[in-house]
Design a protein around this motif. Structure first.
Motif: not given
Length: 146
Positions: A88-102
């Motif tokens: 859940v936390l990994a999904i949160t980080e990747e979506i929140t920082l979507i500009h990195n790599h989605g």
């Protein structure tokens, strides 16, 4: 901080739409723990004091421990979080920082080990919603209540 527009007063229909998302999320199978962890983590990343204040208080009311909240920023480095919570936390980080790599294939695939597609869709919508709230709070200088 300088007072800015109060969107809830000026454009109540916009807030009504946001509250509709919250209403939807309240009907999902997402646990209170997952919802609060993702709200806190996204708010940490976005540096939203208003939302951090609100959601850490809500998490504690729902039984979350202060220790886990204190260490949430370093969730990868502790065994205080379950593997499911870490997804859940990994999904949160990747979506929140979507500009990195989605949302990466690796994290998505790991999510399918714990959640069905419906649950994953609900997680995505929860992350999108808190990110929207963070942006509203930061853009309008919403203040933490003392």
């Amino acid at each position: 901080m300088e007072k800015r527009v109060n969107i809830n007063e000026i454009a109540p229909q916009a807030y009504k739409a946001m509250y509709a998302l919250e209403g939807y999320l309240a009907t999902t199978q997402l646990s209170k723990t997952h919802k609060e962890l993702l709200k806190i983590r996204a708010s940490q990343i976005n540096k939203c004091a208003f939302c951090l204040d609100m959601h850490t208080k809500d998490a504690i009311k729902n039984g979350e421990t202060p220790q886990r909240i204190f260490l949430l920023n370093t969730w990868r480095e502790t065994d205080l979080f379950t593997e499911e919570e870490k997804v859940v936390l990994a999904i949160t980080e990747e979506i929140t920082l979507i500009h990195n790599h989605g949302l990466s294939d690796e994290v998505y695939k790991k999510a399918t080990q714990f959640f069905d597609e419906n649950h994953i869709a609900q997680l995505i919508m929860a992350v999108v919603t808190i990110n929207a709230w963070n942006r509203i709070a930061i853009s309008t200088n919403l203040q933490v209540e003392k």
